[in-house]
Scaffold this motif. Structure first.
Motif, PDB file in Angstrom:
ATOM      1  N   SER A  85      -3.407 -45.948  31.883  1.00 12.16           N
ATOM      2  CA  SER A  85      -2.474 -45.837  30.755  1.00 12.16           C
ATOM      3  C   SER A  85      -1.974 -44.403  30.613  1.00 12.16           C
ATOM      4  O   SER A  85      -2.648 -43.460  31.032  1.00 12.16           O
ATOM      5  N   PRO A  86      -0.802 -44.234  29.993  1.00  8.98           N
ATOM      6  CA  PRO A  86      -0.310 -42.887  29.704  1.00  8.98           C
ATOM      7  C   PRO A  86      -1.292 -42.097  28.840  1.00  8.98           C
ATOM      8  O   PRO A  86      -1.399 -40.875  28.974  1.00  8.98           O
ATOM      9  N   SER A  87      -2.030 -42.798  27.956  1.00  7.06           N
ATOM     10  CA  SER A  87      -3.009 -42.122  27.091  1.00  7.06           C
ATOM     11  C   SER A  87      -4.113 -41.466  27.918  1.00  7.06           C
ATOM     12  O   SER A  87      -4.637 -40.416  27.549  1.00  7.06           O
ATOM     13  N   GLY A  88      -4.483 -42.094  29.036  1.00  6.26           N
ATOM     14  CA  GLY A  88      -5.497 -41.520  29.925  1.00  6.26           C
ATOM     15  C   GLY A  88      -5.027 -40.213  30.535  1.00  6.26           C
ATOM     16  O   GLY A  88      -5.782 -39.231  30.609  1.00  6.26           O
ATOM     17  N   ILE A  89      -3.762 -40.191  30.945  1.00  8.88           N
ATOM     18  CA  ILE A  89      -3.161 -38.963  31.496  1.00  8.88           C
ATOM     19  C   ILE A  89      -3.115 -37.880  30.417  1.00  8.88           C
ATOM     20  O   ILE A  89      -3.453 -36.717  30.654  1.00  8.88           O
ATOM     21  N   GLU A  90      -2.708 -38.281  29.212  1.00 10.61           N
ATOM     22  CA  GLU A  90      -2.643 -37.335  28.085  1.00 10.61           C
ATOM     23  C   GLU A  90      -4.023 -36.732  27.806  1.00 10.61           C
ATOM     24  O   GLU A  90      -4.160 -35.536  27.568  1.00 10.61           O
ATOM     25  N   SER A  91      -5.056 -37.583  27.865  1.00  8.61           N
ATOM     26  CA  SER A  91      -6.419 -37.124  27.621  1.00  8.61           C
ATOM     27  C   SER A  91      -6.857 -36.099  28.665  1.00  8.61           C
ATOM     28  O   SER A  91      -7.482 -35.081  28.332  1.00  8.61           O
ATOM     29  N   LEU A  92      -6.527 -36.360  29.923  1.00  8.34           N
ATOM     30  CA  LEU A  92      -6.871 -35.420  31.005  1.00  8.34           C
ATOM     31  C   LEU A  92      -6.290 -34.037  30.709  1.00  8.34           C
ATOM     32  O   LEU A  92      -6.989 -33.016  30.797  1.00  8.34           O
ATOM     33  N   LEU A  93      -5.014 -34.008  30.324  1.00 12.43           N
ATOM     34  CA  LEU A  93      -4.319 -32.733  30.112  1.00 12.43           C
ATOM     35  C   LEU A  93      -4.748 -32.041  28.820  1.00 12.43           C
ATOM     36  O   LEU A  93      -4.751 -30.807  28.743  1.00 12.43           O
ATOM     37  N   LYS A  94      -5.121 -32.841  27.807  1.00 14.41           N
ATOM     38  CA  LYS A  94      -5.602 -32.244  26.547  1.00 14.41           C
ATOM     39  C   LYS A  94      -6.989 -31.626  26.746  1.00 14.41           C
ATOM     40  O   LYS A  94      -7.288 -30.554  26.230  1.00 14.41           O
TER      41      LYS A  94
END
Length: 248
Positions: free
Chosen positions: A183-192
């Motif tokens: 999910s896009p949220s997973g990518i967002e979590s990685l970068l955060k």
């Protein structure tokens, strides 16, 4: 570079003989599962602030197990007795099966889609006179409101739970050959969690177009992609890539 370790950004599958188990056994891999995001319920007060009165609805649209859990949690917090006449429209068989945790299946009106939300459209269309409640997360795929609006239904969305980025700080110095995202949220979590993340030799595996877009926008190199006609599941895509990589 031989593939030996994989981090999947989801909870570990509960079934014993999951496709990941077969992949681990066949390729002698170390596969870890870690949710990059998690769900937190909102309280009844927050739901009331959205001007939601559960008495006003005759049908519930359920897109996931989370939506099932949080609908019944909020109903209990609001001391709302869900009537036997309530209709349940479940996106998939898995969601409908999970509903049995809360209702006696054979005594309820339950309608089940195949897998994708659009598959529910023909069923919903037959019940245009119902008043539909959509219990959802703060993150909602556009196809859901588009489908409901397109059918001209009387429906309302209520945010019963939120998607929250998990703390992954303990993984800062841990290296994996492949990171898997759904999910896009997973990518967002990685970068955060890791704003200074550099991909280097790490392979990125992504599932679905929205995740592809999020990874591309983040400047990540996508090495493994699913679904495709040849590899409809993530484990099949991983197997294909690893077989080729580990032969070299």
């Amino acid at each position: 570079m031989k593939i030996k370790t994989i981090l999947v950004s989801q909870p570990e599958p509960k079934m014993e003989n999951s496709p990941y188990s077969r992949l681990i056994e066949k390729e002698k891999l170390k596969v870890d599962f870690r949710p990059f995001i998690h769900v937190e319920g909102v309280d009844a007060k927050t739901v009331r602030q959205q001007k939601i009165d559960l008495n006003n609805f005759t049908a519930i649209v359920l897109t996931s197990r989370n939506s099932v859990d949080h609908f019944f949690r909020i109903a209990e917090e609001m001391r709302f007795k869900v009537p036997d006449s309530m209709k349940y429209f479940c996106q998939s068989e898995a969601v409908a099966y999970y509903l049995q945790k809360y209702v006696v299946y054979r005594k309820r009106k339950i309608y089940v889609g195949k897998r994708m939300f659009a598959d529910l459209a023909p069923l919903l269309k037959k019940y245009k006179t119902e008043k539909f409640l959509l219990p959802s997360s703060d993150v909602l795929k556009p196809i859901v409101p588009e489908t409901l609006d397109g059918l001209g239904l009387d429906w309302k969305r209520a945010i019963f739970y939120k998607t929250v980025i998990s703390d992954l700080s303990d993984l800062r110095d841990v290296y994996y050959d492949i990171l898997v995202f759904f999910s896009p949220s997973g990518i967002e979590s990685l970068l955060k969690n890791f704003p200074d993340f550099e991909q280097n030799d790490t392979k990125i595996a992504v599932y679905g177009n929205t995740t592809v877009n999020a990874a591309t926008d983040a400047g990540l190199r996508i090495d493994i992609l699913a679904p495709t006609p040849e590899t409809p599941s993530m484990t099949m895509a991983l197997q294909k890539y690893i077989t080729t990589a580990n032969k070299k």
